[in-house]
Each structure stands twice: as structure tokens, then as C-alpha cells.
Design an enzyme around this catalytic site. Structure first.
Site, PDB file in Angstrom:
ATOM      1  CG  HIS A 160      35.031 -43.663  47.308  1.00 16.42           C
ATOM      2  ND1 HIS A 160      34.835 -44.943  46.863  1.00 16.42           N
ATOM      3  CD2 HIS A 160      34.316 -42.855  46.497  1.00 16.42           C
ATOM      4  CE1 HIS A 160      34.031 -44.907  45.808  1.00 16.42           C
ATOM      5  NE2 HIS A 160      33.701 -43.661  45.574  1.00 16.42           N
ATOM      6  CD  GLU A 189      31.386 -46.944  45.919  1.00 12.13           C
ATOM      7  OE1 GLU A 189      32.285 -47.576  45.339  1.00 12.13           O
ATOM      8  OE2 GLU A 189      30.797 -45.967  45.428  1.00 12.13           O
ATOM      9  CG  HIS A 247      30.917 -40.224  47.021  1.00 14.56           C
ATOM     10  ND1 HIS A 247      29.952 -41.198  46.928  1.00 14.56           N
ATOM     11  CD2 HIS A 247      31.844 -40.528  46.090  1.00 14.56           C
ATOM     12  CE1 HIS A 247      30.276 -42.062  45.976  1.00 14.56           C
ATOM     13  NE2 HIS A 247      31.427 -41.665  45.447  1.00 14.56           N
TER      14      HIS A 247
HETATM   15 CO    CO Z   1      32.419 -42.879  44.110  1.00 17.01          CO
END
Ligand code: CO
Length: 297
Positions: free
Chosen positions: A179, A209, A241
Site C-alpha cells: 500500500h 502510495e 487496490h
Molecule cells: Co488505500
């Protein structure tokens, strides 16, 4: 769940008022001890993601027969989304802990199904702290660490991740998609990359991210003349995701960006909570949390 609202406001008030912990046994709290396990995930709005959590639920119940196992999700956005869609979901950790206390449980081992000790886990830690020593509430509460927390965790996870790639072809690289976050715990991802490289120079980590980003990995794929890559979520669930940012058809997905370099991609839509060698590590962390709970007064 509506009937919990007054209870929760009362709890919030108690939290504000009780800066110091009140002895749990004050005023004749003679309830017998009752243990429970609370599994806490980020959550998933997709049934495909939820099946990974169901798989872990079955493993936890099998490993701790006779102990109550419940769930909570830390993502408010996902909980709200499902509430709006009138779809059932576990509530927040605070709601689950309040309900356990209300149902007569006195000792709870909480296990995080987050990948790293980032923001979600830090918030969970705060919640757990506040529920410990609540008057006439839970007497003891322990918290199991996320998948990647210690140097040893990273070593074991690197091996488990690589061992779990059945069907991986000769010369096929593997890219684990994490993530990523602005939280300092993002450092677990480059640390994971380091551990993977000690075992396999064609295993990569990139995050959606945080760092490393896909842009950091693309030049490495070119440099190493990689012809094919399997894409694997470095997340408990293969949800939004994994389906969109990793395997999606949009041109900014990991799959599309890698394909644009002329490299073949094979997405594996399976979460780590449903990958046996990896979920075994989370189960070990849960064992540690249950053990810690037993050692608490
Ligand atoms: Co997220």
C-alpha cells in the site's frame, strides 16, 4: 447495532473522565474471566477481498478452539460505504471491544491484520490502550503486531512470499505491491525489498502510495532485461487496490505501465491472509498475543 450508540457515548464520556486507570476489581466485580480474540483488518468493500479474511477467520478458529473470535475493521470509509449499501460488516475496533465487554468478556487478545505498523495500526494501539483497565470493562487486553514489524518478521515474510509463488515460471520476476504510506513505518517496504533481494534478485517491491514507487522499479526491470512479471498484492486482501491499481485495465495501473515496456504481466489476485505460508506468520503473531494475554494480570 443501533442500541450500541448510548453505550458508546457513555464509553466516550468515561474515557474523558478517567485519566488514570481505575482498579478493575473495584466495587465487587466478581465476573468470571472469559477470553476472546478480536481480529482487526483494514477491511474491504469487495467480496473478493472479504474472502481472504474469511480464510483467516477459519484458521484462527481452528488454532484456538473454544475461544470466541470476532472481527473489527479500522477503515471508516469502507464501513460507511457498506452501511450505505445496507451490507453487513464488522464495526470499528472500539465498537467490538465495547460489545465484548458488554457480553461479559474480560480478557481479549487483539490481532492486527495490517501489513505494517502504520497509521491504521497506531490508531488501533491507542484504542486498545484506552480500553485496558476500564471500570467493569475488560481486565486485560493484548495486541498482536502486524505482519512486518520486526527484522525477524521481514526475513520470515520474504521467504514465505517467495515460497508461495507456485506456478512461477523460469525467469519470471515477481513484484509485490504494497500500500505505502507517509507514516514512518513505510520504511518496512524498502526493508522488505532488501530481504527479498537476499533470496531472489528478481523479486521486487513497489507501493501504491509510498516508497518505493513503481517508477523506482520500472528502470530496474529494464536494466535486468525482465521479460515477464507476476504481480502479487503485499496486502491482507486482494480488494480494490489489487483489482484496480495492480491488475486494472486503466493505463496507470501497475499491469498497464509494465506492459507498456513490452513486459508480460501475470496478476495474482490473492490476498496474503489467504496465502497459507504468510497467514501462518500472522497466526504466530496471534499466538504471541494470546500468550501475552495469559501473562497479564
Ligand atoms: Co488505500
Amino acid at each position: 447495532m443501533r442500541h450500541l450508540k448510548p453505550l458508546l457515548s457513555l464509553l466516550a464520556l468515561l474515557l474523558l473522565l478517567s485519566a488514570q486507570a481505575v482498579p478493575a476489581l473495584a466495587h465487587g466485580d466478581s465476573r468470571p474471566d472469559k477470553e476472546a480474540i478480536l481480529l482487526v483488518a483494514f477491511g474491504s468493500s469487495m467480496p473478493e477481498g472479504q474472502k481472504a479474511l474469511k480464510a483467516f477467520d477459519a484458521q484462527a478458529r481452528a488454532a484456538f478452539p473454544g475461544i470466541e473470535v470476532r472481527w473489527a475493521w479500522t477503515s471508516r470509509i469502507i464501513r460507511d460505504k457498506l452501511t450505505t449499501a445496507k451490507t453487513a460488516h464488522p464495526g470499528s475496533p472500539a465498537l467490538a471491544l465495547a460489545q465484548l465487554a458488554e457480553d461479559g468478556y474480560t480478557r481479549v487478545a487483539v490481532q492486527s491484520l495490517h501489513s505494517i505498523p502504520g497509521e491504521e495500526f497506531t490508531d488501533l494501539e491507542e484504542t486498545v490502550k484506552r480500553f485496558g483497565g476500564m471500570p467493569k470493562g475488560l481486565r486485560a487486553i493484548s495486541l498482536g503486531r502486524p505482519l512486518l514489524s520486526t527484522p525477524e518478521d521481514l526475513k520470515l515474510a520474504a521467504k514465505a512470499l517467495l515460497d508461495s509463488q507456485a506456478g512461477r515460471k523460469e525467469g519470471e520476476a515477481v513484484l509485490f505491491m504494497g500500500h505505502g504510506t507517509e507514516h514512518p513505518a513505510n520504511a518496512m517496504y524498502p526493508a522488505m525489498q532488501y530481504q527479498l533481494w537476499t533470496l531472489d534478485p528478481t523479486a521486487f517491491v513497489a507501493t501504491v502510495e509510498g516508497a518505493p514507487a513503481l517508477d523506482d522499479v520500472l528502470p530496474l526491470l529494464k536494466r535486468d532485461h525482465i521479460r515477464s512479471v507476476r504481480l502479487v498484492p503485499l496486502m491482507a486482501v486482494a480488494g480494490d487496490h489489487a483489482h484496480n491499481d495492480m491488475a486494472g485495465k486503466e493505463e496507470d495501473s501497475f499491469a498497464s505501465q509494465i506492459k507498456a515496456l513490452g513486459i508480460q504481466t501475470t496478476p495474482v489476485l490473492r490476498g496474503l491472509a489467504e496465502t497459507p505460508a504468510v497467514s501462518a506468520l500472522w497466526l504466530e503473531h496471534l499466538r504471541d498475543a494470546v500468550k501475552a494475554l495469559k501473562e497479564m494480570k
